[in-house]
Design a protein around this motif. Structure first.
Motif, PDB file in Angstrom:
ATOM      1  N   LEU A 365      -8.578  11.096 -10.456  1.00 51.57           N
ATOM      2  CA  LEU A 365      -9.350  10.690  -9.485  1.00 51.57           C
ATOM      3  C   LEU A 365      -9.106   9.147  -8.735  1.00 51.57           C
ATOM      4  CD1 LEU A 365     -12.698  11.888 -10.983  1.00 51.57           C
ATOM      5  CD2 LEU A 365     -11.518  12.769  -8.782  1.00 51.57           C
ATOM      6  N   LEU A 366      -8.726   8.400  -9.784  1.00 49.37           N
ATOM      7  CA  LEU A 366      -8.265   7.121  -9.634  1.00 49.37           C
ATOM      8  C   LEU A 366      -7.112   7.047  -8.879  1.00 49.37           C
ATOM      9  CD1 LEU A 366      -8.986   3.951 -10.323  1.00 49.37           C
ATOM     10  CD2 LEU A 366      -7.271   4.166 -12.207  1.00 49.37           C
ATOM     11  N   LEU A 367      -6.047   7.774  -9.041  1.00 45.97           N
ATOM     12  CA  LEU A 367      -4.731   7.832  -8.102  1.00 45.97           C
ATOM     13  C   LEU A 367      -5.219   8.456  -6.708  1.00 45.97           C
ATOM     14  CD1 LEU A 367      -2.146   8.960 -10.771  1.00 45.97           C
ATOM     15  CD2 LEU A 367      -2.157   6.723  -9.931  1.00 45.97           C
ATOM     16  N   ALA A 368      -5.891   9.372  -6.617  1.00 47.56           N
ATOM     17  CA  ALA A 368      -6.304  10.060  -5.424  1.00 47.56           C
ATOM     18  C   ALA A 368      -6.959   8.942  -4.388  1.00 47.56           C
ATOM     19  CB  ALA A 368      -7.059  11.365  -5.552  1.00 47.56           C
ATOM     20  N   SER A 369      -7.775   8.239  -5.134  1.00 53.91           N
ATOM     21  CA  SER A 369      -8.502   6.911  -4.165  1.00 53.91           C
ATOM     22  C   SER A 369      -7.674   5.928  -3.790  1.00 53.91           C
ATOM     23  CB  SER A 369      -9.543   6.320  -5.196  1.00 53.91           C
ATOM     24  OG  SER A 369     -10.457   7.282  -5.507  1.00 53.91           O
ATOM     25  N   MET A 370      -6.743   5.523  -4.477  1.00 56.96           N
ATOM     26  CA  MET A 370      -5.774   4.650  -4.416  1.00 56.96           C
ATOM     27  C   MET A 370      -4.476   5.092  -3.219  1.00 56.96           C
ATOM     28  SD  MET A 370      -4.832   2.940  -8.214  1.00 56.96           S
ATOM     29  CE  MET A 370      -3.499   2.064  -7.428  1.00 56.96           C
ATOM     30  N   MET A 371      -4.301   6.119  -3.225  1.00 56.85           N
ATOM     31  CA  MET A 371      -3.199   6.694  -2.508  1.00 56.85           C
ATOM     32  C   MET A 371      -3.692   6.913  -0.921  1.00 56.85           C
ATOM     33  SD  MET A 371      -0.413   8.321  -2.313  1.00 56.85           S
ATOM     34  CE  MET A 371       0.669   9.287  -1.089  1.00 56.85           C
ATOM     35  N   VAL A 372      -5.077   6.804  -0.795  1.00 56.40           N
ATOM     36  CA  VAL A 372      -5.837   6.935   0.470  1.00 56.40           C
ATOM     37  C   VAL A 372      -5.494   5.538   1.458  1.00 56.40           C
ATOM     38  CG1 VAL A 372      -7.712   7.294   2.030  1.00 56.40           C
ATOM     39  CG2 VAL A 372      -7.462   8.786  -0.021  1.00 56.40           C
ATOM     40  N   PHE A 373      -5.832   4.438   0.570  1.00 59.16           N
ATOM     41  CA  PHE A 373      -5.738   3.170   0.991  1.00 59.16           C
ATOM     42  C   PHE A 373      -4.195   2.529   1.113  1.00 59.16           C
ATOM     43  CE2 PHE A 373     -10.121   4.004  -0.574  1.00 59.16           C
ATOM     44  CZ  PHE A 373     -10.808   3.840   0.531  1.00 59.16           C
ATOM     45  N   PHE A 374      -3.619   3.147   0.025  1.00 59.97           N
ATOM     46  CA  PHE A 374      -2.343   2.426  -0.411  1.00 59.97           C
ATOM     47  C   PHE A 374      -1.174   3.420  -0.720  1.00 59.97           C
ATOM     48  CE2 PHE A 374       0.581  -0.088  -3.414  1.00 59.97           C
ATOM     49  CZ  PHE A 374       0.909  -0.785  -2.213  1.00 59.97           C
ATOM     50  N   ASP A 376       1.905   3.439  -0.717  1.00 59.67           N
ATOM     51  CA  ASP A 376       3.062   3.293  -1.773  1.00 59.67           C
ATOM     52  C   ASP A 376       2.554   3.704  -3.251  1.00 59.67           C
ATOM     53  OD1 ASP A 376       4.514   2.369   0.370  1.00 59.67           O
ATOM     54  OD2 ASP A 376       4.198   0.119   0.083  1.00 59.67           O
ATOM     55  N   THR A 377       1.533   4.063  -3.377  1.00 57.56           N
ATOM     56  CA  THR A 377       1.034   4.371  -4.693  1.00 57.56           C
ATOM     57  C   THR A 377       1.700   5.736  -5.413  1.00 57.56           C
ATOM     58  OG1 THR A 377      -1.212   3.997  -4.124  1.00 57.56           O
ATOM     59  CG2 THR A 377      -1.051   5.365  -6.189  1.00 57.56           C
ATOM     60  N   GLN A 378       2.234   6.295  -4.496  1.00 56.99           N
ATOM     61  CA  GLN A 378       3.249   7.759  -5.004  1.00 56.99           C
ATOM     62  C   GLN A 378       4.542   7.323  -5.410  1.00 56.99           C
ATOM     63  OE1 GLN A 378       4.034  10.415  -1.861  1.00 56.99           O
ATOM     64  NE2 GLN A 378       4.125   8.684  -0.332  1.00 56.99           N
ATOM     65  N   PHE A 379       4.980   6.263  -4.838  1.00 52.81           N
ATOM     66  CA  PHE A 379       6.423   5.439  -5.574  1.00 52.81           C
ATOM     67  C   PHE A 379       6.084   4.736  -6.632  1.00 52.81           C
ATOM     68  CE2 PHE A 379       6.603   6.033  -0.548  1.00 52.81           C
ATOM     69  CZ  PHE A 379       7.173   7.033  -0.642  1.00 52.81           C
ATOM     70  N   LEU A 380       5.142   4.055  -6.537  1.00 50.40           N
ATOM     71  CA  LEU A 380       4.835   3.121  -7.693  1.00 50.40           C
ATOM     72  C   LEU A 380       4.385   4.134  -8.862  1.00 50.40           C
ATOM     73  CD1 LEU A 380       2.787   0.178  -6.197  1.00 50.40           C
ATOM     74  CD2 LEU A 380       4.997  -0.051  -7.244  1.00 50.40           C
ATOM     75  N   TRP A 381       3.685   5.163  -8.738  1.00 50.00           N
ATOM     76  CA  TRP A 381       3.291   5.950  -9.868  1.00 50.00           C
ATOM     77  C   TRP A 381       4.648   6.671 -10.446  1.00 50.00           C
ATOM     78  CZ3 TRP A 381       0.180   6.510 -13.388  1.00 50.00           C
ATOM     79  CH2 TRP A 381       0.002   7.705 -14.286  1.00 50.00           C
TER      80      TRP A 381
END
Length: 465
Positions: A365-374, A376-381
């Motif tokens: 849930l936390l990652l899904a929320s961050m992915m919408v606004f940022f 680059d989250t998928q690469f950082l993760w």
């Protein structure tokens, strides 16, 4: 009530009490030879209810000393708590000497006790000595014995503490109040149910009622989303669902060859140990990776049809849970092939699996929320998850971590979840009550934080899709 009673019966003695072993100081010097008129005394505080074994670090100076040491543990009133004898003939030099305790009485946890060491036939040149020191050896220890008085030899204080380790049985405090705690939780549960019924009758809305209503209203959609995710994963794959079996097995085979031959792992039952860690990590990695794009990957549905947005990451998590269930089958097969004994404690396995699901879903849930606004989250993760994997005891023993970093290391929720699963599967016993509480805490806290962030941000998702 049925679950409470069943859990306690299945957990058995491992839930009630366990073995406690104190740490030993690093050797610095040796005492004088223990002669027939020599009395060594070491005061310590017992961390166990009943002492079962004493371990000393001693030396016979490379000789075959024909003597017998008498070890007596006294309480504050001078009464004998435990006693033991050690035949010194044939003992290895400068080695740990383990002595089983006889006639040990219980109920002395937290008390200050005194260990007396005397000799039956020690003479000059035909006697042993014991090591003592004043610093703690590097390593990982769950418990220690706080020593408040220095070692004394014939009444004279020696700077340091005897190289002593005490092993014994200790009843867990949480187990003593298990039924009291469960009764209190039952009362709270009844009050909660009464509050829910009263709110429903009065037409008052609350979060729980809204979630129950949504689960009923959208259960068909949730089922369709889960089936879609499951079918999409194996679409145009020749082996299809078989990859859920083969993936953890193939990964285990590669790691087993590497760490059992090249790096010489000495972990007991390494195949089951390794596969348990792989199954848990694969589930966590799959849930977080799929939830990461659950919102951005369903833009067409979100912008056209109203559906509670948490349904999308929830369907991904449930789909991964189906794969987890399939992955447990080869784990059981490997247990049978390696001769691992299956005990009734395996019935407790749903608890760590549930905690693993809640923790992974919370992170999703936390990652899904961050992915919408940022985005680059998928690469950082990808980088963070790789680092997280190496910080999780999947293919190595956590005991290699230095003691000064162990507290920080245990902040990893996967450490506690995987530890419980390995204890249940490999040891066939129940872990201590504190392990269950820690496992629940490290799962519910990320779930609460992830749900809170997702709820606060979901109304703005459409603006960034």
């Amino acid at each position: 009530m049925i679950l409470t009673v069943a859990f306690r019966l299945v957990a058995g003695e491992g839930f009630e009490s366990g073995t406690v072993t104190s740490q030993m100081v690093r050797e610095k010097a040796v005492t004088p030879e223990i002669l027939t008129n020599t009395v060594l005394e070491q005061v310590f505080v017992s961390e166990c209810d009943r002492i079962t074994e004493l371990t000393l670090l001693g030396t016979n100076y490379g000789k075959n000393v024909d003597d017998e040491l008498r070890l007596t543990v006294l309480d504050g009133d001078g009464q004998t708590v435990a006693s033991a004898g050690l035949n010194t003939a044939g003992l290895p030099d400068s080695f740990l000497w383990s002595i089983p305790v006889e006639n040990s009485t219980g109920g002395h946890r937290g008390e200050m006790l005194t260990l007396q060491v005397t000799s039956v036939a020690g003479s000059t040149g035909n006697a042993v000595s014991l090591f003592y020191g004043d610093t703690i050896s590097a390593g990982k220890y769950e418990l220690d014995i706080p020593v408040e008085h220095p070692l004394s030899v014939d009444g004279d204080a020696v700077t340091g503490q005897l190289c002593l380790s005490v092993r014994g049985e200790s009843r867990y405090p949480l187990a003593r109040y298990y039924w009291h705690t469960m009764a209190a939780l039952l009362v709270l549960l009844l009050l909660f149910c009464w509050w829910m019924i009263d709110s429903d009758r009065r037409g008052r809305s609350n979060l729980i009622l809204r979630l129950l209503s949504a689960a009923t209203r959208y259960r068909f959609l949730l089922k369709q989303l889960v089936q879609r995710d499951f079918k999409t994963k194996y679409k145009r794959s020749i082996l299809g669902v078989l990859w859920s079996f083969m993936n953890p097995l193939l990964t285990m085979m590669v790691m087993y060859i590497v760490f059992s031959t090249l790096f010489k792992s000495n972990i007991v039952n390494f195949p089951v140990y390794l596969l348990t860690g792989i199954v848990c990590w694969n589930f966590f990695s799959e849930v977080t990776g799929s939830c990461l794009t659950s919102i951005t990957g369903n833009t067409a549905l979100i912008t056209k049809v109203y559906v509670p947005k948490y349904m999308y990451p929830l369907s991904r998590a449930i789909s991964s849970t189906v794969n987890l269930g399939l992955s447990l089958i080869p784990l059981v097969i490997v247990m049978l092939l390696t001769g691992t004994r299956l005990t009734v404690r395996i019935l407790l396995l749903p608890f760590p699996i549930l905690c693993l699901f809640l923790f992974s879903f919370g992170m999703g849930l936390l990652l899904a929320s961050m992915m919408v606004f940022f985005r680059d989250t998928q690469f950082l993760w990808g980088v963070i998850s790789m680092l997280w994997m190496y910080l999780t005891p999947i293919f190595y023993d956590a005991e290699i971590i230095p003691a000064q970093y162990m507290t920080l290391y245990k902040m990893n929720p996967l450490y506690h979840i995987i530890r419980i699963m390995r204890i249940l599967l490999i040891n066939g016993v129940s872990p201590e009550p504190k392990a269950y509480l820690l496992c629940a805490a490290v799962s519910l806290i990320p779930l609460f934080l992830g749900a809170l962030v997702f709820k606060k941000a979901q109304d703005r998702f459409v603006l960034y899709l």
